[in-house]
Design a protein around this motif. Structure first.
Motif, PDB file in Angstrom:
ATOM      1  N   PRO A 169     -10.865 -12.378   8.938  1.00 14.36           N
ATOM      2  CA  PRO A 169      -9.638 -12.794   9.626  1.00 14.36           C
ATOM      3  C   PRO A 169      -8.664 -13.517   8.707  1.00 14.36           C
ATOM      4  O   PRO A 169      -7.452 -13.329   8.799  1.00 14.36           O
ATOM      5  N   ILE A 170      -9.173 -14.343   7.791  1.00 18.09           N
ATOM      6  CA  ILE A 170      -8.280 -15.086   6.904  1.00 18.09           C
ATOM      7  C   ILE A 170      -7.531 -14.127   5.987  1.00 18.09           C
ATOM      8  O   ILE A 170      -6.325 -14.239   5.777  1.00 18.09           O
ATOM      9  N   GLU A 171      -8.252 -13.132   5.440  1.00 16.80           N
ATOM     10  CA  GLU A 171      -7.618 -12.163   4.550  1.00 16.80           C
ATOM     11  C   GLU A 171      -6.591 -11.329   5.300  1.00 16.80           C
ATOM     12  O   GLU A 171      -5.499 -11.062   4.794  1.00 16.80           O
ATOM     13  N   SER A 172      -6.923 -10.913   6.513  1.00 20.23           N
ATOM     14  CA  SER A 172      -5.985 -10.124   7.302  1.00 20.23           C
ATOM     15  C   SER A 172      -4.724 -10.920   7.620  1.00 20.23           C
ATOM     16  O   SER A 172      -3.605 -10.402   7.540  1.00 20.23           O
ATOM     17  N   LEU A 231       2.118 -12.148   3.883  1.00 18.84           N
ATOM     18  CA  LEU A 231       2.722 -11.634   2.651  1.00 18.84           C
ATOM     19  C   LEU A 231       3.619 -10.431   2.934  1.00 18.84           C
ATOM     20  O   LEU A 231       4.708 -10.305   2.362  1.00 18.84           O
ATOM     21  N   ALA A 232       3.166  -9.547   3.810  1.00 21.02           N
ATOM     22  CA  ALA A 232       3.975  -8.375   4.139  1.00 21.02           C
ATOM     23  C   ALA A 232       5.271  -8.772   4.840  1.00 21.02           C
ATOM     24  O   ALA A 232       6.336  -8.192   4.587  1.00 21.02           O
ATOM     25  N   THR A 233       5.201  -9.771   5.711  1.00 18.99           N
ATOM     26  CA  THR A 233       6.410 -10.242   6.390  1.00 18.99           C
ATOM     27  C   THR A 233       7.411 -10.802   5.392  1.00 18.99           C
ATOM     28  O   THR A 233       8.617 -10.519   5.457  1.00 18.99           O
ATOM     29  N   GLU A 234       6.915 -11.592   4.445  1.00 18.62           N
ATOM     30  CA  GLU A 234       7.802 -12.141   3.416  1.00 18.62           C
ATOM     31  C   GLU A 234       8.377 -11.028   2.537  1.00 18.62           C
ATOM     32  O   GLU A 234       9.548 -11.073   2.146  1.00 18.62           O
ATOM     33  N   HIS A 235       7.560 -10.014   2.257  1.00 19.56           N
ATOM     34  CA  HIS A 235       8.023  -8.899   1.431  1.00 19.56           C
ATOM     35  C   HIS A 235       9.173  -8.162   2.118  1.00 19.56           C
ATOM     36  O   HIS A 235      10.196  -7.847   1.494  1.00 19.56           O
ATOM     37  N   TRP A 236       9.023  -7.884   3.395  1.00 19.98           N
ATOM     38  CA  TRP A 236      10.092  -7.198   4.125  1.00 19.98           C
ATOM     39  C   TRP A 236      11.346  -8.068   4.208  1.00 19.98           C
ATOM     40  O   TRP A 236      12.475  -7.567   4.165  1.00 19.98           O
ATOM     41  N   PHE A 270      17.920 -11.186  -8.874  1.00 18.15           N
ATOM     42  CA  PHE A 270      16.829 -11.474  -9.809  1.00 18.15           C
ATOM     43  C   PHE A 270      15.802 -12.393  -9.163  1.00 18.15           C
ATOM     44  O   PHE A 270      14.590 -12.221  -9.349  1.00 18.15           O
ATOM     45  N   ARG A 271      16.277 -13.354  -8.382  1.00 18.35           N
ATOM     46  CA  ARG A 271      15.363 -14.258  -7.682  1.00 18.35           C
ATOM     47  C   ARG A 271      14.500 -13.493  -6.677  1.00 18.35           C
ATOM     48  O   ARG A 271      13.294 -13.712  -6.573  1.00 18.35           O
ATOM     49  N   TRP A 272      15.122 -12.568  -5.932  1.00 16.26           N
ATOM     50  CA  TRP A 272      14.341 -11.811  -4.940  1.00 16.26           C
ATOM     51  C   TRP A 272      13.320 -10.905  -5.627  1.00 16.26           C
ATOM     52  O   TRP A 272      12.211 -10.713  -5.119  1.00 16.26           O
ATOM     53  N   VAL A 273      13.678 -10.350  -6.785  1.00 16.74           N
ATOM     54  CA  VAL A 273      12.729  -9.514  -7.527  1.00 16.74           C
ATOM     55  C   VAL A 273      11.528 -10.337  -7.977  1.00 16.74           C
ATOM     56  O   VAL A 273      10.373  -9.900  -7.859  1.00 16.74           O
ATOM     57  N   LEU A 274      11.792 -11.536  -8.485  1.00 14.87           N
ATOM     58  CA  LEU A 274      10.680 -12.400  -8.883  1.00 14.87           C
ATOM     59  C   LEU A 274       9.804 -12.744  -7.681  1.00 14.87           C
ATOM     60  O   LEU A 274       8.570 -12.796  -7.794  1.00 14.87           O
ATOM     61  N   GLY A 275      10.436 -12.982  -6.538  1.00 15.63           N
ATOM     62  CA  GLY A 275       9.658 -13.281  -5.339  1.00 15.63           C
ATOM     63  C   GLY A 275       8.747 -12.133  -4.946  1.00 15.63           C
ATOM     64  O   GLY A 275       7.575 -12.339  -4.586  1.00 15.63           O
ATOM     65  N   MET A 276       9.251 -10.908  -5.024  1.00 15.66           N
ATOM     66  CA  MET A 276       8.415  -9.755  -4.680  1.00 15.66           C
ATOM     67  C   MET A 276       7.316  -9.535  -5.713  1.00 15.66           C
ATOM     68  O   MET A 276       6.206  -9.102  -5.372  1.00 15.66           O
ATOM     69  N   ASN A 277       7.604  -9.832  -6.978  1.00 16.46           N
ATOM     70  CA  ASN A 277       6.546  -9.734  -7.986  1.00 16.46           C
ATOM     71  C   ASN A 277       5.422 -10.729  -7.698  1.00 16.46           C
ATOM     72  O   ASN A 277       4.236 -10.420  -7.884  1.00 16.46           O
ATOM     73  N   ARG A 278       5.792 -11.920  -7.254  1.00  9.82           N
ATOM     74  CA  ARG A 278       4.765 -12.903  -6.914  1.00  9.82           C
ATOM     75  C   ARG A 278       3.932 -12.441  -5.722  1.00  9.82           C
ATOM     76  O   ARG A 278       2.718 -12.685  -5.663  1.00  9.82           O
ATOM     77  N   TYR A 335      -1.101  -9.779  -3.583  1.00  9.88           N
ATOM     78  CA  TYR A 335      -1.792  -8.587  -3.087  1.00  9.88           C
ATOM     79  C   TYR A 335      -2.975  -8.234  -3.992  1.00  9.88           C
ATOM     80  O   TYR A 335      -4.070  -7.918  -3.518  1.00  9.88           O
ATOM     81  N   LEU A 336      -2.726  -8.286  -5.297  1.00  7.37           N
ATOM     82  CA  LEU A 336      -3.779  -7.907  -6.235  1.00  7.37           C
ATOM     83  C   LEU A 336      -4.880  -8.956  -6.304  1.00  7.37           C
ATOM     84  O   LEU A 336      -6.018  -8.632  -6.658  1.00  7.37           O
ATOM     85  N   ASP A 337      -4.550 -10.197  -5.989  1.00  8.17           N
ATOM     86  CA  ASP A 337      -5.610 -11.200  -5.896  1.00  8.17           C
ATOM     87  C   ASP A 337      -6.567 -10.870  -4.757  1.00  8.17           C
ATOM     88  O   ASP A 337      -7.783 -11.078  -4.861  1.00  8.17           O
ATOM     89  N   LEU A 338      -5.998 -10.353  -3.667  1.00  5.33           N
ATOM     90  CA  LEU A 338      -6.829 -10.005  -2.517  1.00  5.33           C
ATOM     91  C   LEU A 338      -7.539  -8.670  -2.720  1.00  5.33           C
ATOM     92  O   LEU A 338      -8.688  -8.500  -2.304  1.00  5.33           O
ATOM     93  N   HIS A 339      -6.837  -7.721  -3.350  1.00  4.90           N
ATOM     94  CA  HIS A 339      -7.412  -6.384  -3.558  1.00  4.90           C
ATOM     95  C   HIS A 339      -7.093  -5.921  -4.982  1.00  4.90           C
ATOM     96  O   HIS A 339      -6.182  -5.115  -5.200  1.00  4.90           O
ATOM     97  N   PRO A 340      -7.812  -6.407  -5.962  1.00  2.00           N
ATOM     98  CA  PRO A 340      -7.519  -6.025  -7.356  1.00  2.00           C
ATOM     99  C   PRO A 340      -7.741  -4.549  -7.639  1.00  2.00           C
ATOM    100  O   PRO A 340      -7.199  -4.022  -8.613  1.00  2.00           O
ATOM    101  N   GLU A 341      -8.496  -3.865  -6.789  1.00  2.00           N
ATOM    102  CA  GLU A 341      -8.748  -2.442  -7.035  1.00  2.00           C
ATOM    103  C   GLU A 341      -7.499  -1.587  -6.820  1.00  2.00           C
ATOM    104  O   GLU A 341      -7.464  -0.413  -7.202  1.00  2.00           O
ATOM    105  N   LEU A 342      -6.443  -2.166  -6.229  1.00  2.00           N
ATOM    106  CA  LEU A 342      -5.214  -1.412  -5.978  1.00  2.00           C
ATOM    107  C   LEU A 342      -4.245  -1.426  -7.162  1.00  2.00           C
ATOM    108  O   LEU A 342      -3.191  -0.797  -7.092  1.00  2.00           O
ATOM    109  N   GLU A 343      -4.579  -2.116  -8.227  1.00  2.00           N
ATOM    110  CA  GLU A 343      -3.644  -2.256  -9.349  1.00  2.00           C
ATOM    111  C   GLU A 343      -3.185  -0.920  -9.928  1.00  2.00           C
ATOM    112  O   GLU A 343      -1.997  -0.766 -10.248  1.00  2.00           O
ATOM    113  N   PRO A 344      -4.040   0.104 -10.069  1.00  2.00           N
ATOM    114  CA  PRO A 344      -3.550   1.374 -10.633  1.00  2.00           C
ATOM    115  C   PRO A 344      -2.487   2.061  -9.783  1.00  2.00           C
ATOM    116  O   PRO A 344      -1.773   2.940 -10.280  1.00  2.00           O
ATOM    117  N   HIS A 345      -2.343   1.667  -8.516  1.00  2.00           N
ATOM    118  CA  HIS A 345      -1.390   2.330  -7.626  1.00  2.00           C
ATOM    119  C   HIS A 345      -0.016   1.658  -7.632  1.00  2.00           C
ATOM    120  O   HIS A 345       0.902   2.147  -6.971  1.00  2.00           O
TER     121      HIS A 345
END
Length: 228
Positions: A9-12, A18-23, A97-105, A110-120
């Motif tokens: 539940p915590i990960e979900s 994160l997805a809400t902030e991304h949008w 530029f600020r928004w791009v940095l925010g999305m990179n963060r 995302y990769l901290d939660l699912h590092p196996e997705l990095e190649p995608h």
């Protein structure tokens, strides 16, 4: 019976936040683009209207003293509007530029939660300059000062700065012509005013790029490349 382990539940919940902030950042970037294009269209409309008005004045006054007085005043107004427009575009670019940095963060999270997705991932999960440029699609390998200058001229502030500098050159030529200078002096005055305006706008733009907010300091920098 399925053997898959359901997400915690915590990960979900973290992914949802994160997805809400991304949008939200994506929507803000879209608004930034809309304002940039709107500002450019407004300036070009003012410039076109001024040129048409000056053409009518020239027909009525036959390039007399009234034409030079009106032309210098109108082009000075257009020049100031252009400078203010470029200033706003630079501010919008810094915001983007600020928004791009925010999305990179967020991608880093995302990769901290699912590092196996990095190649995608095509864009970068790092919030340093190299990561931001990768997300923006700007190649940094082999870039020199000349290449950076030409890239700057391809941006909206760069292209608009050239147009504003051309207006400044027109003002310089009109002032010289208004004082009755010969054609050669008028041409040299226009060129000198254009060069001074272009250099001034370019220097201003370069300082704007270098002056970043301390809040944009990299929190998740990318790995350093070994020296070659």
């Amino acid at each position: 019976m399925s053997t898959e382990i359901p997400p915690r539940p915590i990960e979900s919940g973290a992914l949802q936040i994160l997805a809400t902030e991304h949008w939200s950042l994506l929507a803000t970037r879209a608004l930034t683009y809309q304002e940039s294009l709107g500002r450019v269209n407004m300036f070009l409309t003012i410039l076109s209207g001024a040129v048409i008005a000056l053409a009518l004045v020239a027909q009525a006054d036959h390039f007399g003293p009234a034409f030079f007085a009106i032309a210098i005043f109108m082009l000075a107004v257009v020049f100031l509007v252009g400078v203010f427009t470029v200033a706003r575009l630079m501010a919008l670019n810094r915001d983007d530029f600020r928004w791009v940095l925010g999305m990179n963060r967020l991608r880093n999270a995302y990769l901290d939660l699912h590092p196996e997705l990095e190649p995608h991932f095509t864009t970068s999960p790092y919030d340093d300059l190299a990561g931001a440029l990768q997300t923006l699609g700007v190649e940094t390998s082999g870039a020199d000062r000349l290449g950076s200058m030409f890239h700057g001229l391809q941006t909206l502030p760069g292209m608009l700065s050239l147009i504003v500098a051309a207006v400044g050159g027109g003002i310089g030529g009109l002032i010289a012509a208004g004082f009755g200078a010969p054609a050669g002096i008028v041409l040299l005055s226009g060129i000198a005013a254009f060069v001074l305006s272009a250099v001034g706008m370019g220097y201003w733009g370069s300082r704007s790029v270098r002056r970043l907010s301390p809040g944009l300091a990299a929190r998740f920098p990318g790995p350093r490349k070994p020296p070659t």
